[in-house]
Design an enzyme around this catalytic site. Structure first.
Site, short mmCIF file in Angstrom:
data_model
loop_
_atom_site.label_atom_id
_atom_site.label_comp_id
_atom_site.label_asym_id
_atom_site.label_seq_id
_atom_site.Cartn_x
_atom_site.Cartn_y
_atom_site.Cartn_z
N GLU A 142 0.81 -1.21 0.00
CA GLU A 142 0.00 0.00 0.00
C GLU A 142 0.85 1.26 0.00
OE1 GLU A 142 -4.15 0.93 1.91
OE2 GLU A 142 -2.61 1.02 3.47
N GLU A 208 -15.34 6.09 1.42
CA GLU A 208 -15.76 5.21 2.52
C GLU A 208 -16.75 5.88 3.47
OE1 GLU A 208 -13.69 2.48 6.05
OE2 GLU A 208 -12.45 3.69 4.70
#
Length: 404
Positions: A142, A208
């Protein structure tokens, strides 16, 4: 060679009855038990009872293992409150999650039927544990960091972690890329990474929480205070549309998308992206409910993930399926249960580009069996009954080798 005869079978798409499966490391053939037994006389025979169900191994495309030591450390109910508690306890939790912590999480997934998982790694500390896992692992290195002055250092760190994972590449371990989120990765860093990693599996968190939406759309709200306090930034580095534009040509697993409006969902559909749905994490962090019915209507493949133990209580996909059943209360139960099984097997496998998740010749022989408390009455109710009653699996094969 092994032959399993199943009175009930989910092949990744539909429920079948009275079928034999012949496999070694891969599935060789499906057909009647009598024909397979004659064709492969030396095979080991496993005959399931009328209460047992054979399925492809489950695929969990989104797991964070690094905060697996969390118990009561973090706050829930609001995304920003949770994020600030993560920052407060980050070093403590990362230091507490060592080899035994990673192994415990991997074994929990194994004993609940997950034969493949996508591990999102920010620091690379779980690389060794993932390399040693019995399951297939897509290892998402990531990238995170929104400060322009830090781009070169962040890029160098990312590439070092990616190269370390590439040294472990095999048919069971796939190095991959994660872009954290539109609000947390500078576009220059994102472009450099995407340019250097073409062809690798790609995932990202996307839209999100309500706080993320307000920050990216209007440059205000709780995220503004967060960025001013911790990073000295007073405006977002990207917007949702630009973020999706930078993903052009790369089919991406977008995690959450709870706050994506219809226009963004249309763009996701047109680009061929998929959405990883994490219902328990979304509930605990106050993110809202993914409009799963709209996602389906637009033809966007949606998958099911557990997220990590920083925003969940387990990595058990059966518990995630049960949570989804309750969250999406308007969906017809029997049909939705069947779709949940697809989301946790064939659709997730397709999104990751792996030959698993379906019981078809040529796929890896990654299989699980579960036992229900009584004999199912019919095909239509079997998916729901299987989801409601499964806590752990009875048998688990990866590449034809039995692990449970």
């Amino acid at each position: 060679m092994t032959i399993i005869f199943a009175r009930w079978l989910f092949d990744g798409e539909k429920i079948l009855q009275n079928l034999g499966i012949a496999f070694d490391t891969r599935i060789v053939e499906t057909g009647s038990f009598e024909i397979l037994e004659t064709r492969y006389p030396e095979a080991d025979i496993v005959e399931l009872s009328e209460r047992e169900v054979l399925l492809p191994g489950l695929v969990n495309p989104h797991v964070h293992l690094e905060f697996g030591a969390n118990t009561t450390h973090l706050r829930y109910g609001d995304f920003i409150a949770w994020l600030e508690s993560v920052i407060t306890h980050r070093d403590e939790l990362i230091d507490a999650c060592h080899a035994a912590c990673y192994k415990r999480q991997i074994e929990e997934m194994l004993h609940t039927g997950t034969t493949c998982f996508g591990a999102v790694s920010s620091y690379g500390k779980e690389l060794k544990a993932c390399r040693a896992a019995p399951q297939r692992v897509v290892y998402f290195n990531e990238a995170i960091g929104s400060r322009p002055a830090a781009v070169d250092a962040l890029y160098s760190d990312f590439m070092q972690r990616l190269e370390a994972s590439e040294k472990a590449a095999s048919d069971r371990f796939v190095p991959a890329v994660a872009i954290h989120a539109p609000y947390s990765v500078h576009p220059v860093l994102m472009k450099k990474i995407l340019h250097e990693t073409e062809g690798k599996p790609l995932t990202a968190h996307f839209m999100e929480s309500p706080a993320e939406k307000m920050w990216l759309r209007e440059g205000r709200g709780a995220f503004r205070l967060f960025f001013e306090t911790y990073l000295g930034q007073s405006r977002p580095v990207c917007d949702p549309e630009t973020f999706l534009e930078m993903l052009e040509g790369r089919e991406t697993l977008l995690t959450h998308a709870v706050q994506a409006d219809e226009t963004l969902l249309d763009r996701i559909a047109a680009a061929g992206h998929s959405i990883i749905h994490c219902p328990r994490s979304n509930r605990l962090l106050g993110c809202g409910r993914l409009a799963i019915e709209t996602v389906g209507e637009k033809g966007i493949p949606w998958l099911l993930g557990t997220d990590g133990l920083s925003s969940n209580t387990s990595l058990n996909l059966w518990e995630e399926m049960r949570a989804a059943l309750m969250l999406h209360h308007l969906a017809p139960l029997d049909l939705f249960a069947l779709d949940l099984l697809r989301a946790a097997t064939s659709r997730a496998a397709d999104a990751l580009g792996l030959p698993v998740g379906r019981i078809v010749p040529g796929n890896h022989a990654d299989l699980v069996t579960v036992e229900l408390p009584d004999t199912p009455e019919n095909r239509e109710t079997l998916p729901l009954q299987t989801i409601l009653h499964t806590r752990k699996i009875d048998r688990l094969y990866i590449g034809g080798k039995r692990h449970v």
